[in-house]
Scaffold this motif. Structure first.
Motif, PDB file in Angstrom:
ATOM      1  N   VAL A  86      11.388  -5.776   8.481  1.00  0.00           N
ATOM      2  CA  VAL A  86       9.689  -5.751   7.506  1.00  0.00           C
ATOM      3  C   VAL A  86       9.158  -5.212   6.314  1.00  0.00           C
ATOM      4  N   ASN A  87       9.473  -4.149   6.235  1.00  0.00           N
ATOM      5  CA  ASN A  87       8.898  -3.630   5.426  1.00  0.00           C
ATOM      6  C   ASN A  87       9.593  -4.064   3.877  1.00  0.00           C
ATOM      7  N   PRO A  88      10.448  -3.888   3.303  1.00  0.00           N
ATOM      8  CA  PRO A  88      11.133  -4.159   2.115  1.00  0.00           C
ATOM      9  C   PRO A  88      10.770  -5.805   2.118  1.00  0.00           C
ATOM     10  N   ILE A  89      10.423  -6.827   2.827  1.00  0.00           N
ATOM     11  CA  ILE A  89       9.479  -8.192   2.398  1.00  0.00           C
ATOM     12  C   ILE A  89       8.507  -7.891   1.925  1.00  0.00           C
ATOM     13  N   ILE A  90       7.654  -7.647   3.001  1.00  0.00           N
ATOM     14  CA  ILE A  90       6.249  -6.909   2.235  1.00  0.00           C
ATOM     15  C   ILE A  90       6.251  -5.728   1.329  1.00  0.00           C
ATOM     16  N   GLY A  91       7.143  -5.347   0.822  1.00  0.00           N
ATOM     17  CA  GLY A  91       6.949  -4.794  -0.845  1.00  0.00           C
ATOM     18  C   GLY A  91       7.422  -5.742  -1.401  1.00  0.00           C
ATOM     19  N   VAL A  92       8.219  -6.734  -1.563  1.00  0.00           N
ATOM     20  CA  VAL A  92       8.203  -7.599  -2.321  1.00  0.00           C
ATOM     21  C   VAL A  92       7.689  -8.926  -2.729  1.00  0.00           C
ATOM     22  N   LEU A  93       7.111  -8.864  -1.658  1.00  0.00           N
ATOM     23  CA  LEU A  93       6.361 -10.140  -1.474  1.00  0.00           C
ATOM     24  C   LEU A  93       4.323  -9.915  -1.737  1.00  0.00           C
ATOM     25  N   GLY A  94       4.853  -8.156  -1.951  1.00  0.00           N
ATOM     26  CA  GLY A  94       2.732  -8.248  -2.492  1.00  0.00           C
ATOM     27  C   GLY A  94       3.243  -7.777  -3.162  1.00  0.00           C
ATOM     28  N   THR A  95       4.256  -6.769  -3.746  1.00  0.00           N
ATOM     29  CA  THR A  95       4.273  -6.634  -5.511  1.00  0.00           C
ATOM     30  C   THR A  95       4.646  -8.248  -6.110  1.00  0.00           C
ATOM     31  N   ALA A  96       4.926  -8.716  -6.167  1.00  0.00           N
ATOM     32  CA  ALA A  96       5.292 -10.469  -6.183  1.00  0.00           C
ATOM     33  C   ALA A  96       3.759 -10.747  -6.445  1.00  0.00           C
ATOM     34  N   TRP A  97       2.436 -10.949  -4.714  1.00  0.00           N
ATOM     35  CA  TRP A  97       1.792 -11.798  -5.358  1.00  0.00           C
ATOM     36  C   TRP A  97       0.442 -10.674  -6.135  1.00  0.00           C
ATOM     37  N   GLY A  98       0.935  -9.355  -6.126  1.00  0.00           N
ATOM     38  CA  GLY A  98      -0.190  -8.623  -6.933  1.00  0.00           C
ATOM     39  C   GLY A  98      -0.643  -8.624  -8.522  1.00  0.00           C
ATOM     40  N   SER A  99       1.230  -8.745  -8.714  1.00  0.00           N
ATOM     41  CA  SER A  99       1.662  -9.385 -10.389  1.00  0.00           C
ATOM     42  C   SER A  99       1.159 -10.351 -10.492  1.00  0.00           C
ATOM     43  N   GLY A 100       0.364 -11.438 -10.199  1.00  0.00           N
ATOM     44  CA  GLY A 100       0.489 -12.677 -10.169  1.00  0.00           C
ATOM     45  C   GLY A 100       1.421 -13.717 -10.456  1.00  0.00           C
ATOM     46  N   LEU A 101       3.023 -13.184  -9.714  1.00  0.00           N
ATOM     47  CA  LEU A 101       3.915 -13.967  -9.674  1.00  0.00           C
ATOM     48  C   LEU A 101       4.056 -15.176  -9.592  1.00  0.00           C
ATOM     49  N   PHE A 102       3.977 -15.084  -7.786  1.00  0.00           N
ATOM     50  CA  PHE A 102       3.477 -16.697  -7.493  1.00  0.00           C
ATOM     51  C   PHE A 102       2.258 -17.567  -8.654  1.00  0.00           C
ATOM     52  N   LYS A 103       2.463 -17.469  -8.954  1.00  0.00           N
ATOM     53  CA  LYS A 103       1.344 -18.320  -9.891  1.00  0.00           C
ATOM     54  C   LYS A 103       2.303 -19.233 -11.594  1.00  0.00           C
TER      55      LYS A 103
END
Length: 151
Positions: free
Chosen positions: A131-148
């Motif tokens: 789970v940690n890499p998934i959280i890392g990838v999603l959290g990093t993408a979220w924080g950087s605004g890539l989902f936008k």
């Protein structure tokens, strides 16, 4: 050329923010909790509280790292590189965990292990390592605004 340096610096700064946040938070948490609350009774298996802390800190650190990268870079490419780097490192840690099972003593030894000793002997459930890499990838993408933005 300037944008390459800016992008590289953004990735390095984002990852550094993640690493420092994780190291400092877990060090302070272990010192405050002590081994009796960080580990299950008599073992080096991490406690439920530690598992929850792992998930929360992982998400928070990844989000912070993505935000730092995004604020420095001003473009999405460095953020995508940081997300990929976090994913690759997480996958490598998973492979290492699968190949090399931790050799922690079955029973916790007398005395309180130092922070560094605790990091070396702690045994976490395999699902956390997945789970940690998934959280890392999603959290990093979220924080950087890539989902936008579109990939």
């Amino acid at each position: 050329m300037k944008s390459i340096f800016r992008g590289t610096g953004a990735v390095v700064a984002g990852y550094a923010a993640m690493a420092i946040t994780i190291f400092v938070t877990f060090t302070v948490a272990y010192l405050l909790m002590g081994p009796d609350r960080a580990f299950q009774a008599g073992t080096y298996d991490v406690s439920s509280i530690w598992i929850v802390l792992t998930l929360v800190v992982g998400w928070s650190a990844a989000t912070l790292g993505g935000k730092v990268c995004s604020l420095i870079a001003h473009t999405v490419t460095p953020a995508k590189i940081l997300v990929a780097f976090v994913g690759i490192l997480g996958a490598a840690q998973l492979v290492i965990a699968l190949v090399m099972q931790p050799a922690a003593p079955a029973e916790r030894l007398a005395g309180e292990p130092s922070v560094m000793e605790a990091m070396n002997v702690a045994v976490q459930p395999l699902w956390i390592t997945v789970v940690n890499p998934i959280i890392g990838v999603l959290g990093t993408a979220w924080g950087s605004g890539l989902f936008k933005n579109s990939w």
